[in-house]
Design a protein around this motif. Structure first.
Motif, mmCIF file in Angstrom:
data_model
loop_
_atom_site.group_PDB
_atom_site.id
_atom_site.type_symbol
_atom_site.label_atom_id
_atom_site.label_comp_id
_atom_site.label_asym_id
_atom_site.label_seq_id
_atom_site.Cartn_x
_atom_site.Cartn_y
_atom_site.Cartn_z
ATOM 1 N N ALA A 138 0.827 -1.201 0.000
ATOM 2 C CA ALA A 138 0.000 0.000 0.000
ATOM 3 C C ALA A 138 0.863 1.254 0.000
ATOM 4 O O ALA A 138 0.537 2.255 -0.658
ATOM 5 C CB ALA A 138 -0.936 0.000 1.206
ATOM 6 N N LEU A 139 1.966 1.215 0.726
ATOM 7 C CA LEU A 139 2.884 2.353 0.737
ATOM 8 C C LEU A 139 3.449 2.595 -0.653
ATOM 9 O O LEU A 139 3.524 3.745 -1.110
ATOM 10 C CB LEU A 139 4.021 2.087 1.722
ATOM 11 N N LEU A 170 -6.002 1.006 1.448
ATOM 12 C CA LEU A 170 -6.374 1.587 0.154
ATOM 13 C C LEU A 170 -7.886 1.562 -0.082
ATOM 14 O O LEU A 170 -8.349 1.849 -1.186
ATOM 15 C CB LEU A 170 -5.655 0.832 -0.977
ATOM 16 N N TRP A 171 -8.648 1.275 0.939
ATOM 17 C CA TRP A 171 -10.104 1.152 0.844
ATOM 18 C C TRP A 171 -10.744 2.420 0.274
ATOM 19 O O TRP A 171 -11.656 2.354 -0.552
ATOM 20 C CB TRP A 171 -10.660 0.840 2.225
ATOM 21 N N ASN A 172 -10.266 3.571 0.716
ATOM 22 C CA ASN A 172 -10.860 4.851 0.299
ATOM 23 C C ASN A 172 -10.060 5.542 -0.795
ATOM 24 O O ASN A 172 -10.229 6.754 -1.010
ATOM 25 C CB ASN A 172 -10.981 5.782 1.507
ATOM 26 N N LEU A 177 -6.539 0.170 -7.554
ATOM 27 C CA LEU A 177 -7.301 -1.074 -7.659
ATOM 28 C C LEU A 177 -6.562 -2.127 -6.849
ATOM 29 O O LEU A 177 -5.366 -2.363 -7.068
ATOM 30 C CB LEU A 177 -7.406 -1.514 -9.121
ATOM 31 N N VAL A 178 -7.256 -2.764 -5.918
ATOM 32 C CA VAL A 178 -6.670 -3.816 -5.090
ATOM 33 C C VAL A 178 -7.307 -5.144 -5.479
ATOM 34 O O VAL A 178 -8.516 -5.330 -5.323
ATOM 35 C CB VAL A 178 -6.885 -3.543 -3.590
#
Length: 308
Positions: A138-139, A170-172, A177-178
């Motif tokens: 995520a970083l 990274l939800w918000n 795209l995850v």
């Protein structure tokens, strides 16, 4: 172009209690498996607190620092421990993914693999868990978006356990795209298909226990690759966990080494099609030492081939 291997000896200084599956020997086996490969070998810098505040609050880093033991171990939860060298290792691991993004986006290398520990994809915004302290993948995504100004970044996580931390961090973030495939049911219990995020930016692919690489390949071809093409990322980040291997002791998927080769080949081909081949991969899980070493080598060999 070439492939960068980014690592640091400090990552061997994160020591866990005897019998713990996330142990120093994991990285030692990985590095030995990669010794003979033609790679640009890069020393990981230390991430800074400013870097990490893209995903974690300052209070979180302060909490971890307060828990750092002077000797022995500090247990953070049932699975996650710190030794005197753990924070240094975690800052090097985070620094490795930042360096990888910088090098790939600058065109210095075609792609990069970060051989690091502790892993990262279970660390949530302010919760260390699942052997993880900082959310490395995520970083990397936030660094690419906010520091380098990319429009879209995709994270693909094929670790056997759900990347709940990456999803949380990274939800918000609509620019990320995850995509995460995972055995279900299995710890940590998240990763259901209906977990899609407020911007529809989360794609979870549950895989049944005892399913094999054939099932995985069909799921990626049907769901993941079309979604990546539609999203058209400027960079693909891979959370490369190798614990879906049939020999891994912590889960019950039956992938073989050639399945990791196939999946890496496919993701690199998509990157070539969508974003100039730009891929950053970071080590997550994998707890059978031989399977981990073989699978990581196969993954990195595919990265090397893609970068040529």
């Amino acid at each position: 172009m070439t492939t960068a291997l980014i690592t640091h000896a400090d990552c061997l200084g994160h020591v866990t209690p005897d019998g713990h599956p996330e142990r120093v020997a994991r990285l030692e086996h990985v590095l030995h498996a990669l010794e003979s490969l033609d790679l640009m070998r890069v020393t990981a810098p230390l991430a800074t607190d400013d870097d990490l505040q893209r995903i974690h609050p300052a209070s979180y880093m302060q909490m971890l620092a307060s828990k750092l033991p002077g000797g022995g171990f500090q247990q953070l939860d049932a699975d996650t421990h710190m030794s005197p060298g753990s924070l240094e290792a975690a800052y090097r691991a985070a620094g490795a993914v930042l360096k990888a993004v910088d090098m790939v986006l600058a065109g210095e290398v075609g792609n990069a693999f970060c051989a690091i520990r502790p892993p990262g994809h279970h660390a949530e915004t302010a919760i260390p868990m699942g052997f993880c302290l900082f959310g490395n993948a995520a970083l990397a995504a936030k660094h690419a978006l906010d520091h380098h100004g990319l429009d879209r970044v995709a994270v693909v996580d094929f670790d056997v356990h759900h990347g709940n931390g990456t999803q949380d961090l990274l939800w918000n973030e609509p620019r990320a795209l995850v995509v995460t495939s995972q055995q279900m049911p299995l710890w940590p219990g998240t990763g259901k298909p209906e977990e899609t995020g407020p911007h529809g930016n989360i794609l979870n692919i549950p895989l049944a226990p005892e399913s094999d690489g054939t099932v995985m390949r069909a799921a990626y071809e049907a769901q993941v690759f079309p979604r990546l093409r539609n999203f058209a990322p400027d960079l693909i980040i891979i959370s490369a966990g190798f614990d879906a291997h049939a020999d891994d002791p912590l889960a019950q998927l039956n992938w073989q080494t050639e399945d990791f080769t196939w999946l890496t080949d496919q993701l690199c081909a998509l990157a070539a099609e969508l974003c100039g081949g730009r891929v950053v991969s970071t080590l997550e899980g994998g707890y059978d030492l031989q399977a981990l070493a073989q699978s990581t080598r196969a993954h990195v060999e595919a990265l090397i081939e893609a970068a040529r």
